[in-house]
Structures are given as C-alpha cells and as structure tokens.
Design a protein around this motif. Structure first.
Motif, PDB file in Angstrom:
ATOM      1  N   GLY A 103       0.789  -1.220   0.000  1.00 36.97           N
ATOM      2  CA  GLY A 103       0.000   0.000   0.000  1.00 36.97           C
ATOM      3  C   GLY A 103       0.823   1.272   0.000  1.00 36.97           C
ATOM      4  N   SER A 104       2.129   1.171   0.159  1.00 36.84           N
ATOM      5  CA  SER A 104       2.970   2.370   0.144  1.00 36.84           C
ATOM      6  C   SER A 104       3.149   2.866  -1.288  1.00 36.84           C
ATOM      7  CB  SER A 104       4.326   2.095   0.796  1.00 36.84           C
ATOM      8  OG  SER A 104       5.021   1.077   0.095  1.00 36.84           O
ATOM      9  N   VAL A 105       3.325   4.178  -1.424  1.00 32.64           N
ATOM     10  CA  VAL A 105       3.502   4.815  -2.730  1.00 32.64           C
ATOM     11  C   VAL A 105       4.693   5.766  -2.650  1.00 32.64           C
ATOM     12  CG1 VAL A 105       2.471   6.241  -4.526  1.00 32.64           C
ATOM     13  CG2 VAL A 105       1.020   4.701  -3.187  1.00 32.64           C
ATOM     14  N   HIS A 106       5.569   5.695  -3.646  1.00 29.59           N
ATOM     15  CA  HIS A 106       6.708   6.603  -3.742  1.00 29.59           C
ATOM     16  C   HIS A 106       6.612   7.342  -5.068  1.00 29.59           C
ATOM     17  CE1 HIS A 106       8.620   4.371  -0.420  1.00 29.59           C
ATOM     18  NE2 HIS A 106       8.179   3.288  -1.043  1.00 29.59           N
ATOM     19  N   ASN A 107       6.941   8.623  -5.055  1.00 28.43           N
ATOM     20  CA  ASN A 107       6.872   9.425  -6.275  1.00 28.43           C
ATOM     21  C   ASN A 107       8.223  10.039  -6.610  1.00 28.43           C
ATOM     22  OD1 ASN A 107       4.006   9.274  -6.936  1.00 28.43           O
ATOM     23  ND2 ASN A 107       3.672  10.438  -5.051  1.00 28.43           N
ATOM     24  N   TYR A 108       8.553  10.005  -7.888  1.00 25.26           N
ATOM     25  CA  TYR A 108       9.733  10.691  -8.399  1.00 25.26           C
ATOM     26  C   TYR A 108       9.299  11.641  -9.505  1.00 25.26           C
ATOM     27  CZ  TYR A 108      13.762  11.805 -11.193  1.00 25.26           C
ATOM     28  OH  TYR A 108      14.702  12.512 -11.910  1.00 25.26           O
ATOM     29  N   ARG A 109       9.758  12.883  -9.440  1.00 22.38           N
ATOM     30  CA  ARG A 109       9.435  13.891 -10.442  1.00 22.38           C
ATOM     31  C   ARG A 109      10.650  14.132 -11.339  1.00 22.38           C
ATOM     32  NH1 ARG A 109       6.573  18.097  -6.123  1.00 22.38           N
ATOM     33  NH2 ARG A 109       4.498  17.103  -6.118  1.00 22.38           N
ATOM     34  N   LYS A 110      10.437  14.042 -12.624  1.00 30.14           N
ATOM     35  CA  LYS A 110      11.523  14.176 -13.597  1.00 30.14           C
ATOM     36  C   LYS A 110      12.272  15.498 -13.405  1.00 30.14           C
ATOM     37  CE  LYS A 110      12.260  13.896 -18.635  1.00 30.14           C
ATOM     38  NZ  LYS A 110      11.565  13.710 -19.929  1.00 30.14           N
ATOM     39  N   ILE A 111      13.582  15.392 -13.331  1.00 26.40           N
ATOM     40  CA  ILE A 111      14.419  16.566 -13.097  1.00 26.40           C
ATOM     41  C   ILE A 111      14.804  17.248 -14.400  1.00 26.40           C
ATOM     42  CG2 ILE A 111      16.646  17.346 -12.203  1.00 26.40           C
ATOM     43  CD1 ILE A 111      16.496  15.037 -10.168  1.00 26.40           C
ATOM     44  N   HIS A 112      15.286  16.470 -15.351  1.00 31.40           N
ATOM     45  CA  HIS A 112      15.866  17.027 -16.576  1.00 31.40           C
ATOM     46  C   HIS A 112      14.827  17.006 -17.703  1.00 31.40           C
ATOM     47  CE1 HIS A 112      19.777  17.170 -14.684  1.00 31.40           C
ATOM     48  NE2 HIS A 112      19.611  15.921 -14.289  1.00 31.40           N
ATOM     49  N   LEU A 113      14.078  18.090 -17.818  1.00 31.95           N
ATOM     50  CA  LEU A 113      13.018  18.202 -18.811  1.00 31.95           C
ATOM     51  C   LEU A 113      13.587  18.568 -20.182  1.00 31.95           C
ATOM     52  CD1 LEU A 113      10.505  20.324 -16.698  1.00 31.95           C
ATOM     53  CD2 LEU A 113      10.462  17.836 -17.014  1.00 31.95           C
TER      54      LEU A 113
END
Length: 243
Positions: free
Chosen positions: A101-111
């Motif tokens: 049930g855990s969720v981890h998020n990564y947001r793209k750095i190099h657009l």
C-alpha cells in the motif's frame, strides 16, 4: 527476484491506458514478476487537450487508486509514469505502487525544452526499498546525466529503472535509436547495477516512439531487448546476494 519492463502504446485516453497497464500487470504477475515498470507518462499521455479536460484530475485520482489496488491484489510492485497536478504546477512523475500500500513518487528533473513549457522540474532523487532490495527510478532524459545515476547507485541500489517515451519525428526517432540504446547500457556499466528501460511504442502527439525497451546487466550485457513496434513484457531475474 524477477524484474520487468512493459513496452506499451500510449493512447489519448486515460481509460485505455489504465486498461493496458492493468492487463500487462496481470500478465506479468502470471510470469512471476515482482516489480514492473511502465513507460514515461504511460497512464496519462502528453496530449494537452486530454490533460486539461474538465474532470480529468478526478478521473486520474480514481485511476491511480485502482492501480494501487491492483498492485496489492497481484502482489506486484508497479512503477507507472503519469502527469501529476500539484496546485498550479504540473510534474512528469513516476509513481511506485507497492503491494503493502505504500507509494513513492519521483518527479523528472531534466526536462526537454518542449516539456519545460508545461512541466515543473523535480528536485531530488528516489531510492526505495522493496523485498529486501533497493531500487532507483529516473525518467527518460535523466539518463543523459551520469551523476544522477551515480548518486542513486551510491545508496546501494541493485537496479535502476528508466521510464521513457522517446517521441520524435520519424527521421529523428530512427537516428537516435543507437544513442537511446547506449545510454542505459553505459549507466549499467558505470554503476555495476541492472538497468531496466521501459519505453513507449507507436504514435502519439504527432510523433513516434520506436520502442527498443531493454534490460542491461551490471557488466553492460544486453539481457533482452524489445522490438520497435510491439506491446510486450521484458523480464530478468535478479541474482541473490550479489551486487
């Protein structure tokens, strides 16, 4: 531990993409996969008309909830690329749904330059624990920056997942194939870890992505590679007790 990459077509429909993700997740579970990655923005796609449609944010929340339940029901960790709305900001995000049930998020750095008109760059990397191992996630153009992969590998990760959607005009898509094969292999060799690339396939937003999803081992060996036209699953078994 069996890892996987799902190569998929991204439609201009949240419902269609969700159905594809759930179908491939079920197929992967049947093959014994414990952690499966999907392409960059695979759930939502990039079409501004779709992302800006009234009610889309609420539909997206429901879709993410169903994917989280599927991860729990199937016992498979799912790494899903999608648009993330945070107030007035929009992020290109990879969400890791684990069976507990855990969720981890990564947001793209190099657009890319085109993305920078719409998305906000992320800040900070992601390393998460699952079934006694550590894993990292980056998104597409992040692979061009070896220091990011090095930072992730420095935390003891066994494998680095790269979510990609290599959409270009057809000619550019063709000549960039060698580069987009070489960089994941280079990141594997440099950091002596597995690299799992999940790329999109087919046409979207007026461009084309030629697939070639792949898995490279810590010596840079190409364990398996997909073709440039098919939705498919790639798998690899992570050896126990080695780095």
């Amino acid at each position: 531990m069996r890892l996987g990459a799902a190569q998929m077509f991204i439609a201009d429909s949240l419902a269609v993409n969700e159905a594809t993700i759930l179908r491939l997740a079920g197929e992967a579970a049947g093959r014994g996969v414990e952690l499966l990655a999907f392409p960059e923005m695979g759930l939502t796609g990039y079409n501004p008309a779709v992302l800006g449609r009234p009610g889309f944010k609420e539909e997206l929340k429901g879709s993410l909830d169903r994917i989280a339940r599927a991860a729990a029901d199937l016992g498979v960790g799912l790494i899903v690329g999608r648009a993330e709305f945070a107030g007035e900001r929009l992020f290109n995000t990879a969400s890791v749904f684990l069976p507990d049930g855990s969720v981890h998020n990564y947001r793209k750095i190099h657009l890319t330059d085109a993305e920078a008109r719409y998305f906000t760059p992320g800040a900070g990397h992601l390393v998460f624990n699952y079934n006694g191992e550590k894993f990292g996630v980056i998104i597409c153009r992040d692979q061009n920056y070896p220091e990011l992969a090095r930072q992730i590998a420095g935390e003891g990760t066994r494998a680095l997942f790269i979510l990609a959607a290599h959409y270009y005009q057809p000619g550019e898509a063709r000549w960039k194939l060698p580069k987009n094969r070489a960089l994941p292999i280079a990141r594997a060799v440099e950091n002596h870890c597995y690299v799992i690339l999940a790329n999109a396939v087919g046409s979207h937003i007026g461009m084309v992505s030629l697939g070639n999803s792949l898995i490279a081992d810590p010596d840079g060996g190409l364990v398996v590679m997909a073709d440039e036209a098919s939705e498919t699953l790639l798998t690899c078994d992570l050896p126990e007790g080695t780095t």
